[in-house]
Write a protein that holds these residues in place. Structure first.
Motif, mmCIF file in Angstrom:
data_model
loop_
_atom_site.group_PDB
_atom_site.id
_atom_site.type_symbol
_atom_site.label_atom_id
_atom_site.label_comp_id
_atom_site.label_asym_id
_atom_site.label_seq_id
_atom_site.Cartn_x
_atom_site.Cartn_y
_atom_site.Cartn_z
ATOM 1 N N GLY A 98 0.821 -1.199 0.000
ATOM 2 C CA GLY A 98 0.000 0.000 0.000
ATOM 3 C C GLY A 98 0.852 1.244 0.000
ATOM 4 N N ILE A 99 0.186 2.394 0.119
ATOM 5 C CA ILE A 99 0.885 3.674 0.139
ATOM 6 C C ILE A 99 0.330 4.545 1.261
ATOM 7 C CG2 ILE A 99 1.412 3.663 -2.330
ATOM 8 C CD1 ILE A 99 -0.928 5.587 -2.714
ATOM 9 N N TYR A 100 1.146 5.479 1.718
ATOM 10 C CA TYR A 100 0.732 6.474 2.695
ATOM 11 C C TYR A 100 0.455 7.772 1.954
ATOM 12 C CZ TYR A 100 2.972 3.169 5.869
ATOM 13 O OH TYR A 100 3.338 2.031 6.540
ATOM 14 N N VAL A 101 -0.714 8.340 2.171
ATOM 15 C CA VAL A 101 -1.109 9.572 1.497
ATOM 16 C C VAL A 101 -1.446 10.620 2.546
ATOM 17 C CG1 VAL A 101 -2.745 10.616 -0.119
ATOM 18 C CG2 VAL A 101 -2.060 8.230 -0.420
ATOM 19 N N ARG A 102 -0.935 11.812 2.393
ATOM 20 C CA ARG A 102 -1.302 12.918 3.285
ATOM 21 C C ARG A 102 -1.505 14.179 2.467
ATOM 22 N NH1 ARG A 102 2.629 16.642 3.974
ATOM 23 N NH2 ARG A 102 4.827 16.049 3.856
ATOM 24 N N GLY A 103 -2.125 15.164 3.089
ATOM 25 C CA GLY A 103 -2.306 16.433 2.429
ATOM 26 C C GLY A 103 -0.985 17.160 2.258
ATOM 27 N N SER A 104 -0.877 17.941 1.208
ATOM 28 C CA SER A 104 0.306 18.760 0.969
ATOM 29 C C SER A 104 0.099 20.128 1.634
ATOM 30 C CB SER A 104 0.520 18.934 -0.535
ATOM 31 O OG SER A 104 1.624 19.779 -0.790
ATOM 32 N N PHE A 105 0.977 20.488 2.581
ATOM 33 C CA PHE A 105 0.841 21.726 3.343
ATOM 34 C C PHE A 105 2.094 22.573 3.190
ATOM 35 C CE2 PHE A 105 -2.240 19.023 5.355
ATOM 36 C CZ PHE A 105 -3.236 19.870 5.813
ATOM 37 N N ASP A 106 1.919 23.861 2.845
ATOM 38 C CA ASP A 106 3.042 24.801 2.831
ATOM 39 C C ASP A 106 3.324 25.327 4.236
ATOM 40 O OD1 ASP A 106 3.342 24.625 0.041
ATOM 41 O OD2 ASP A 106 1.765 26.136 -0.260
#
Length: 413
Positions: A98-106
């Motif tokens: 599987g993969i780990y997905v997170r939001g992209s935050f500046d």
């Protein structure tokens, strides 16, 4: 640390509040390009948050496939070197399941992740097995629990870890410790040596919520008929049956059912939801987001294995609840030793199910609700850690909804 009840939702406690409300995780539009061996799908969820690499939530994404001539759903293996993501999310993996997905935050904050296409190449060794295959993609919201010393034991529970030089005191645990003392039901059995690689609470991902009834259905509907029956019993009936209780009507708010008229020899059953018992399956009020109860040990382990996760250790549980705070005698996961019993249900069975009262440690304990509530029922944008029932790291479902051996909130990756 009280571990008898379970189901929360939370807020983080570092001057940054995260309202996590059963976060509307959606995975849709699944497609497969057999010429490139690429699996593409759309993913979105609400209330993603990121403070830094040590304080963040992620989604663990995994997939199953089935050939047209088989009833056996198999795990998809991904190529970690070929993940195509839009700018709104970040994806990575060091595992092929599987993969780990997170939001992209500046900058640190929280936001809703808009529907985003994500493409992953499937491992070469599976290419020949994917002709005319069907795919299912699943996601589980997780929270990272970082490295760092923490206290084990609360100094008050009848069964707890303790410091042998001060039996009423908890233990300050560091990463190198291997020997501990524990008291079980008031009896001190002496020292316990823990293996070097036993999960002691340092750097792991943990499910953010209890497993919901819709997630359990996703698992059950990926099993062969013999696997279904080995976990839930033999299915021999012409009428609708609630699978977790083998009853003809929903008990204790569990709505997982199958239609007896659809039972065919050797063919896997299709489990559905009918909490309101009106013989119309999978309606909005049928309890998709309610925590799944009646989860015994074998079923829990099977679900975790299917999701490529493992059970949580007691040490990890205490770290996930307490974090880096000092212990509070007889405490709950939200950091105090008091709670507010839940009251009447609002929007029963729907994804916005809640209760009509408010208070510190709002919990389904000593209440008259006769079953579990929606995961995240107590959190709103106005709640803090105490009033939402959240753990130190923003993990839900640890002290306030179900008996500890009757739910599944302890998966770790």
């Amino acid at each position: 640390m009280k571990t008898v009840f379970a189901l929360l939702l939370c807020v983080l406690c570092f001057g940054f509040s995260v309202a996590t409300q059963a976060n509307n995780l959606q995975i849709t539009d699944v497609s497969f390009d057999k010429t490139t061996s690429e699996l593409t799908f759309t993913i979105s969820w609400d209330n993603a948050w990121f403070l830094n690499e040590n304080y963040r939530d992620v989604v663990w994404v995994f997939a199953k496939y089935k050939n047209s001539n088989s009833n056996n759903w198999k795990p998809v293996k991904f190529k970690s070197s070929n993940i195509q993501t839009p700018s709104s999310i970040v994806a990575a993996t060091d595992r092929d399941e599987g993969i780990y997905v997170r939001g992209s935050f500046d900058t640190p904050g929280q936001k809703n992740i808009i529907p985003s296409f994500l493409t992953i190449e499937i491992a070469d060794e599976q290419a020949e097995d994917l002709v005319n295959a069907s795919f299912k993609v699943f996601g589980i919201e997780m929270v990272y629990v970082p490295f760092g010393e923490y206290y084990l034991g609360d100094g008050g529970s009848n069964s707890m870890f303790f410091d042998p030089s001060a039996p009423s005191d908890p233990v300050l645990v560091n990463q190198d410790q291997t020997a501990f003392f524990a008291r079980v039901d008031g009896i001190n059995p002496g020292g316990i040596t823990i293996p070097e690689f036993y999960p002691k609470g340092f750097g792991f991902l943990m499910m953010k919520y209890d497993v919901t009834q819709s997630q359990m259905i996703g698992f059950l509907n990926c099993l062969t008929r013999s696997q279904q029956e080995s976990l839930l019993g033999d299915f021999q009936t012409d009428s609708k049956v609630y699978a977790m209780t083998t009853s003809e009507e929903p008990l204790f708010r569990n709505g997982i059912a199958y239609a007896g008229s659809e039972v065919k020899p050797g063919i896997p059953l299709e489990f559905k939801l009918d909490l309101n018992n009106n013989d119309v399956f999978n309606e909005a009020e049928d309890g998709a987001s309610i925590a799944c109860n009646f989860v015994y040990g074998g079923l829990a382990l099977s679900y975790l294995d299917w999701a490529h996760c493992r059970p949580l250790s007691v040490m990890e549980y205490e770290k996930a609840c307490r974090g880096f705070d000092d212990p509070v005698r007889d405490e709950y996961a939200w950091g105090t030793n008091s709670f507010t019993p839940t009251d009447n249900i609002i929007n029963a069975g729907k994804d916005n199910e809640a209760v009509d009262n408010f208070g510190l440690g709002l919990a389904n304990i000593e209440s008259e609700l006769n079953g579990p509530l929606r995961v995240g029922f107590s959190a709103t944008k106005a709640t803090n850690r105490g009033t939402s029932g959240g753990s130190f790291f923003g993990i839900m479902n640890l002290s306030d909804n179900l008996a500890e051996l009757n739910h599944l909130s302890s998966g770790s990756c």
